[in-house]
Design a protein around this motif. Structure first.
Motif, PDB file in Angstrom:
ATOM      1  N   ASP A  48       0.714  -1.104  -0.227  1.00  0.00           N
ATOM      2  CA  ASP A  48       0.140  -0.008  -0.083  1.00  0.00           C
ATOM      3  C   ASP A  48       0.726   1.342  -0.245  1.00  0.00           C
ATOM      4  OD1 ASP A  48       0.940   0.167   2.485  1.00  0.00           O
ATOM      5  OD2 ASP A  48      -1.016  -0.254   3.513  1.00  0.00           O
ATOM      6  N   GLY A  49       0.380   2.193  -0.121  1.00  0.00           N
ATOM      7  CA  GLY A  49       0.907   3.788  -0.172  1.00  0.00           C
ATOM      8  C   GLY A  49       1.842   3.878   0.841  1.00  0.00           C
ATOM      9  N   THR A  51       3.226   1.800   3.209  1.00  0.00           N
ATOM     10  CA  THR A  51       4.247   1.042   3.070  1.00  0.00           C
ATOM     11  C   THR A  51       5.451   1.506   2.303  1.00  0.00           C
ATOM     12  OG1 THR A  51       2.941  -0.889   3.965  1.00  0.00           O
ATOM     13  CG2 THR A  51       5.048  -1.365   3.036  1.00  0.00           C
ATOM     14  N   ILE A  52       5.059   1.654   1.101  1.00  0.00           N
ATOM     15  CA  ILE A  52       6.069   2.306  -0.134  1.00  0.00           C
ATOM     16  C   ILE A  52       6.795   3.535   0.359  1.00  0.00           C
ATOM     17  CG2 ILE A  52       4.639   3.457  -1.880  1.00  0.00           C
ATOM     18  CD1 ILE A  52       6.310   1.392  -3.674  1.00  0.00           C
ATOM     19  N   ARG A  53       5.822   4.464   1.087  1.00  0.00           N
ATOM     20  CA  ARG A  53       6.265   5.745   1.495  1.00  0.00           C
ATOM     21  C   ARG A  53       7.376   5.592   2.643  1.00  0.00           C
ATOM     22  NH1 ARG A  53       6.636   8.536   5.561  1.00  0.00           N
ATOM     23  NH2 ARG A  53       5.340   7.422   6.915  1.00  0.00           N
ATOM     24  N   VAL A  65       4.955   8.916  -1.211  1.00  0.00           N
ATOM     25  CA  VAL A  65       4.599   7.921  -1.794  1.00  0.00           C
ATOM     26  C   VAL A  65       4.989   7.792  -3.273  1.00  0.00           C
ATOM     27  CG1 VAL A  65       2.509   6.706  -2.695  1.00  0.00           C
ATOM     28  CG2 VAL A  65       2.504   7.933  -0.341  1.00  0.00           C
ATOM     29  N   ASP A  67       5.509   4.844  -6.803  1.00  0.00           N
ATOM     30  CA  ASP A  67       4.785   3.880  -7.541  1.00  0.00           C
ATOM     31  C   ASP A  67       5.368   2.511  -7.554  1.00  0.00           C
ATOM     32  OD1 ASP A  67       6.784   4.737  -9.337  1.00  0.00           O
ATOM     33  OD2 ASP A  67       5.291   5.468 -10.695  1.00  0.00           O
ATOM     34  N   ASN A 102       3.456  -0.427  -5.804  1.00  0.00           N
ATOM     35  CA  ASN A 102       2.235   0.373  -5.113  1.00  0.00           C
ATOM     36  C   ASN A 102       1.096   0.238  -6.236  1.00  0.00           C
ATOM     37  OD1 ASN A 102       0.116   1.885  -4.225  1.00  0.00           O
ATOM     38  ND2 ASN A 102       1.537   3.558  -3.790  1.00  0.00           N
ATOM     39  N   ASP A 104      -2.127   0.606  -6.158  1.00  0.00           N
ATOM     40  CA  ASP A 104      -2.991   1.484  -6.268  1.00  0.00           C
ATOM     41  C   ASP A 104      -2.503   2.998  -6.830  1.00  0.00           C
ATOM     42  OD1 ASP A 104      -4.837   0.007  -4.784  1.00  0.00           O
ATOM     43  OD2 ASP A 104      -4.140   0.896  -2.714  1.00  0.00           O
ATOM     44  N   ARG A 105      -1.320   3.093  -6.699  1.00  0.00           N
ATOM     45  CA  ARG A 105      -0.735   4.344  -7.369  1.00  0.00           C
ATOM     46  C   ARG A 105      -0.685   3.986  -8.956  1.00  0.00           C
ATOM     47  NH1 ARG A 105       2.507   8.318  -5.326  1.00  0.00           N
ATOM     48  NH2 ARG A 105       2.845  10.077  -6.873  1.00  0.00           N
TER      49      ARG A 105
END
Length: 163
Positions: A48-49, A51-53, A65, A67, A102, A104-105
């Motif tokens: 998810d955003g 976690t990647i952030r 955040v 991709d 990500n 969602d991104r």
């Protein structure tokens, strides 16, 4: 070659099997087009955003955040290994690295760019695998052009062209 692309999801995906298949197909295409002549392994995790952030902040000092993130296991330069590659005896493959996606991104960006989520996810996968193989669009202009050309070649071969 017997490449392994392992896709793990840490988020709920509406079309999880299709996304896994797409990522696998795209990664396999790049390995094929690059002539990777050893059994390679790439570990892909869909997150998810947040976690990647956190990962982007920790590993790249960019608290935002993003991709996709690529974590190469070996030093490559434009597709050429710069060090000796070793087979992992547990999987009998060379671990090329990790890709953190990500999704969602990717879906948001697809809408922004006016193309399908499949095309965007495919682009991000191709982009990441090229990074694992030492291509870098941030090095210098010739490297950027080389990487962009390889992205388009692979996406065209996959039938994932811009709308």
């Amino acid at each position: 070659m017997n490449h392994l692309i392992r896709v793990t999801t840490e988020v709920e995906l509406a079309h999880e099997d299709e996304v896994r298949d797409l990522i696998t197909r795209c990664a396999q295409q790049v390995l094929k087009s690059e002539g990777i002549d050893f059994d390679a392994f790439i570990d892909v995790t869909i997150v998810d955003g947040e976690t990647i952030r956190q990962m982007n902040a920790e590993y790249r000092d960019k608290d935002a955040v993003t991709d996709v993130l690529s974590f190469p296991m070996y030093d490559f330069y434009n597709g050429e290994a710069q060090e000796e590659l070793e087979y992992d005896p547990e999987i009998d493959k060379v671990m090329l690295g990790d890709m953190i996606l990500n999704y969602d991104r990717a879906v948001e960006q697809a809408a922004d760019f006016g193309h399908s989520p499949e095309r965007e996810c495919g682009f991000l996968t191709v982009h990441s695998v090229l990074h694992l193989l030492g291509y870098d669009h941030e090095r210098e202009e010739d490297d950027r052009k080389l990487m962009r050309g390889k992205e388009e070649e692979n996406l065209t071969a996959l039938g994932l062209v811009r709308a």
